[in-house]
Motif scaffolding. Structure first.
Motif, PDB file in Angstrom:
ATOM      1  N   GLU A 204      22.563  -2.513   3.806  1.00 38.39           N
ATOM      2  CA  GLU A 204      22.464  -3.953   4.002  1.00 38.39           C
ATOM      3  C   GLU A 204      22.147  -4.649   2.681  1.00 38.39           C
ATOM      4  OE1 GLU A 204      22.492  -7.707   5.779  1.00 38.39           O
ATOM      5  OE2 GLU A 204      23.376  -5.782   6.331  1.00 38.39           O
ATOM      6  N   ALA A 205      21.249  -4.076   1.900  1.00 38.59           N
ATOM      7  CA  ALA A 205      20.947  -4.645   0.586  1.00 38.59           C
ATOM      8  C   ALA A 205      22.174  -4.615  -0.312  1.00 38.59           C
ATOM      9  CB  ALA A 205      19.799  -3.881  -0.059  1.00 38.59           C
ATOM     10  N   GLU A 206      22.931  -3.529  -0.275  1.00 38.75           N
ATOM     11  CA  GLU A 206      24.159  -3.444  -1.064  1.00 38.75           C
ATOM     12  C   GLU A 206      25.142  -4.540  -0.655  1.00 38.75           C
ATOM     13  OE1 GLU A 206      24.146   1.430  -1.763  1.00 38.75           O
ATOM     14  OE2 GLU A 206      25.625   0.495  -0.438  1.00 38.75           O
ATOM     15  N   ARG A 207      25.273  -4.761   0.648  1.00 37.86           N
ATOM     16  CA  ARG A 207      26.211  -5.779   1.144  1.00 37.86           C
ATOM     17  C   ARG A 207      25.812  -7.167   0.660  1.00 37.86           C
ATOM     18  NH1 ARG A 207      26.646  -9.630   4.584  1.00 37.86           N
ATOM     19  NH2 ARG A 207      24.483  -9.408   5.295  1.00 37.86           N
TER      20      ARG A 207
ATOM     21  N   PHE B  34      17.948 -10.103  -5.967  1.00 34.20           N
ATOM     22  CA  PHE B  34      17.465  -8.754  -5.705  1.00 34.20           C
ATOM     23  C   PHE B  34      16.382  -8.775  -4.629  1.00 34.20           C
ATOM     24  CE2 PHE B  34      18.400  -7.945 -10.471  1.00 34.20           C
ATOM     25  CZ  PHE B  34      19.761  -7.889 -10.191  1.00 34.20           C
ATOM     26  N   ALA B  35      15.497  -9.761  -4.699  1.00 36.51           N
ATOM     27  CA  ALA B  35      14.434  -9.875  -3.699  1.00 36.51           C
ATOM     28  C   ALA B  35      15.020 -10.181  -2.321  1.00 36.51           C
ATOM     29  CB  ALA B  35      13.445 -10.960  -4.109  1.00 36.51           C
ATOM     30  N   ALA B  36      16.018 -11.057  -2.265  1.00 33.46           N
ATOM     31  CA  ALA B  36      16.640 -11.391  -0.986  1.00 33.46           C
ATOM     32  C   ALA B  36      17.332 -10.173  -0.382  1.00 33.46           C
ATOM     33  CB  ALA B  36      17.640 -12.530  -1.181  1.00 33.46           C
ATOM     34  N   ALA B  37      17.957  -9.377  -1.222  1.00 31.44           N
ATOM     35  CA  ALA B  37      18.616  -8.163  -0.721  1.00 31.44           C
ATOM     36  C   ALA B  37      17.595  -7.171  -0.185  1.00 31.44           C
ATOM     37  CB  ALA B  37      19.435  -7.529  -1.848  1.00 31.44           C
ATOM     38  N   ALA B  38      16.487  -7.012  -0.897  1.00 32.62           N
ATOM     39  CA  ALA B  38      15.429  -6.115  -0.427  1.00 32.62           C
ATOM     40  C   ALA B  38      14.876  -6.603   0.903  1.00 32.62           C
ATOM     41  CB  ALA B  38      14.324  -6.024  -1.465  1.00 32.62           C
ATOM     42  N   ASP B  39      14.658  -7.902   1.026  1.00 31.92           N
ATOM     43  CA  ASP B  39      14.143  -8.461   2.275  1.00 31.92           C
ATOM     44  C   ASP B  39      15.111  -8.215   3.420  1.00 31.92           C
ATOM     45  OD1 ASP B  39      11.855  -9.342   1.021  1.00 31.92           O
ATOM     46  OD2 ASP B  39      12.597 -11.385   0.721  1.00 31.92           O
ATOM     47  N   ALA B  40      16.415  -8.316   3.146  1.00 35.70           N
ATOM     48  CA  ALA B  40      17.407  -8.084   4.186  1.00 35.70           C
ATOM     49  C   ALA B  40      17.368  -6.634   4.670  1.00 35.70           C
ATOM     50  CB  ALA B  40      18.803  -8.426   3.661  1.00 35.70           C
ATOM     51  N   GLU B  41      17.190  -5.712   3.745  1.00 37.16           N
ATOM     52  CA  GLU B  41      17.123  -4.293   4.112  1.00 37.16           C
ATOM     53  C   GLU B  41      15.843  -3.988   4.881  1.00 37.16           C
ATOM     54  OE1 GLU B  41      18.614  -0.759   4.737  1.00 37.16           O
ATOM     55  OE2 GLU B  41      19.675  -2.100   3.353  1.00 37.16           O
TER      56      GLU B  41
ATOM     57  N   LYS C 122       3.955  -0.376   2.380  1.00 37.93           N
ATOM     58  CA  LYS C 122       5.231   0.144   1.887  1.00 37.93           C
ATOM     59  C   LYS C 122       6.324  -0.922   1.842  1.00 37.93           C
ATOM     60  CE  LYS C 122       5.075   5.107   2.673  1.00 37.93           C
ATOM     61  NZ  LYS C 122       5.895   6.268   3.050  1.00 37.93           N
ATOM     62  N   VAL C 123       6.241  -1.917   2.702  1.00 35.95           N
ATOM     63  CA  VAL C 123       7.245  -2.978   2.685  1.00 35.95           C
ATOM     64  C   VAL C 123       7.190  -3.715   1.349  1.00 35.95           C
ATOM     65  CG1 VAL C 123       8.013  -5.116   3.766  1.00 35.95           C
ATOM     66  CG2 VAL C 123       7.217  -3.215   5.197  1.00 35.95           C
ATOM     67  N   THR C 124       5.998  -4.108   0.946  1.00 36.64           N
ATOM     68  CA  THR C 124       5.835  -4.788  -0.345  1.00 36.64           C
ATOM     69  C   THR C 124       6.185  -3.863  -1.504  1.00 36.64           C
ATOM     70  OG1 THR C 124       4.078  -6.164   0.581  1.00 36.64           O
ATOM     71  CG2 THR C 124       4.212  -6.023  -1.819  1.00 36.64           C
ATOM     72  N   LEU C 125       5.745  -2.611  -1.409  1.00 35.57           N
ATOM     73  CA  LEU C 125       6.036  -1.643  -2.458  1.00 35.57           C
ATOM     74  C   LEU C 125       7.542  -1.483  -2.665  1.00 35.57           C
ATOM     75  CD1 LEU C 125       5.304   0.698  -4.411  1.00 35.57           C
ATOM     76  CD2 LEU C 125       5.235   2.196  -2.410  1.00 35.57           C
ATOM     77  N   MET C 126       8.283  -1.291  -1.580  1.00 32.07           N
ATOM     78  CA  MET C 126       9.717  -1.063  -1.704  1.00 32.07           C
ATOM     79  C   MET C 126      10.447  -2.315  -2.175  1.00 32.07           C
ATOM     80  SD  MET C 126       9.684   2.077  -1.172  1.00 32.07           S
ATOM     81  CE  MET C 126      11.425   2.222  -1.568  1.00 32.07           C
ATOM     82  N   ARG C 127       9.994  -3.473  -1.726  1.00 35.29           N
ATOM     83  CA  ARG C 127      10.591  -4.726  -2.208  1.00 35.29           C
ATOM     84  C   ARG C 127      10.432  -4.824  -3.718  1.00 35.29           C
ATOM     85  NH1 ARG C 127       9.428 -10.344  -3.127  1.00 35.29           N
ATOM     86  NH2 ARG C 127      10.886 -11.732  -2.032  1.00 35.29           N
TER      87      ARG C 127
END
Length: 330
Positions: free
Chosen positions: A274-277, A289-296, A309-314
């Protein structure tokens, strides 16, 4: 002490036939996971079939420009191979981050793919665990779970897959080759690991008795500009609390191609499609990049002690893609 047999094999058909003759047997590569589980009483094979002498220890270029990696290639040899470092640097980095030098010298590519979770409830036979004893429960949900899954888990199991190598392989669309008594077969890594669902004890789609013979990486020019980053609770050898393999192709400030895979967030290496898309065809900016991470991560389901982990991965996604963008601009 529980007695077990040991037999070394020297050809693939012989290895497959030997396992087929004894359903309680296990293939033994480097033993860096299996032997530990035997010591803990989690695995109880009647026979170990040593596959280290099989002719599967090569790394070669495929006709279409990819790489084929034999199943008995050690992690040390994989990380040091010049073509791996040149074409898929994130894979070399992931392997180097994955273990101590001593373990890398023993561990094999095939064994790495099949390693089991390091969840403390799974590795302790005195505790219930649906992955070890189906239907016994998942005490991690109410107990110790600070490093457990936020994506793709279920009420049956919230454990994570520990492989670093697998995260990079997921980003590069690796294909697993195997051999059975009925002949050879292949599985894309995306289909190799099964979803947890109601059957966490069923971990891979490998046919019964199958022997992994190798991994093929398709040609991927974008992979030449790739990195792997691992976050852990101490700087020395430790399992990830979050990791990322990323590759990025940026032209004139626009993302032409991107590969993202996340580690320590699910029961399998997690391809962030989803982030790639969201990113493909858009601007290469921190906001994007942040918006893509949030989407994933919108699908994340956290427990009381692993929401960090959500914040960490974002932050990992944003930091890694920003670095790759800056590298492309130089």
């Amino acid at each position: 002490m529980r007695e077990f047999g040991y037999q070394r094999v020297f050809d693939v058909p012989g290895a497959v036939a030997r396992l087929g003759a004894d359903p309680d047997a296990r293939y033994l590569g480097g033993g860096t996971n299996l032997v530990d589980l035997m010591k803990a009483g989690v695995e109880r094979p009647a026979l170990l079939i040593d596959v280290r002498e099989l002719p599967l220890d090569g790394i070669e270029t495929t006709d279409d420009g990819g790489l084929r990696i034999g199943a008995t290639v050690t992690n040390s040899d994989l990380a040091a191979h010049p073509e791996v470092r040149r074409r898929y640097p994130a894979l070399a980095q992931a392997v180097l981050a994955g273990a101590s030098g001593q373990l890398r010298n023993m561990a094999t590519v095939g064994g790495n793919l099949l390693q089991r979770t390091r969840c403390g409830y799974f590795t302790d036979p005195t505790k219930p665990c649906n992955r070890r004893v189906p239907g016994s429960g998942c005490p991690a949900i109410e107990g110790e779970h600070h490093n457990h899954a936020i994506l793709g888990a279920s009420e049956r199991c919230v454990a994570i897959h520990p492989s670093d190598m697998g995260v990079a392989l997921a980003a590069f669309d690796a294909v697993i080759s195997y051999e059975t008594a009925d002949g050879p077969g292949e599985l894309p890594l995306a289909e190799f690991y099964l979803p947890v669902g109601d059957t966490p004890h069923l971990e891979t789609a490998l046919p019964s008795g199958a022997l992994i013979t190798g991994v093929t990486l398709p040609p991927a020019p974008v992979a030449a500009v790739s990195r792997y980053r691992k976050v852990r609770e101490r700087a020395s050898y430790a399992f990830a609390i979050g990791s990322i393999a990323a590759a990025l192709d940026v032209q004139d400030g626009v993302v032409r191609e991107v590969r993202l895979a996340l580690g320590a967030v699910a029961s399998r290496p997690w391809r962030a499609r989803e982030a790639e898309r969201v990113l493909t065809g858009g601007p290469a900016s921190a906001a994007a990049f942040a918006a893509a991470a949030d989407a994933e991560l919108a699908a994340a389901k956290t427990l009381p002690h692993n929401g960090y982990k959500v914040t960490l991965m974002r932050n990992l996604v944003v930091a890694m893609l920003t670095e790759l963008t800056e590298e492309a601009a130089r």
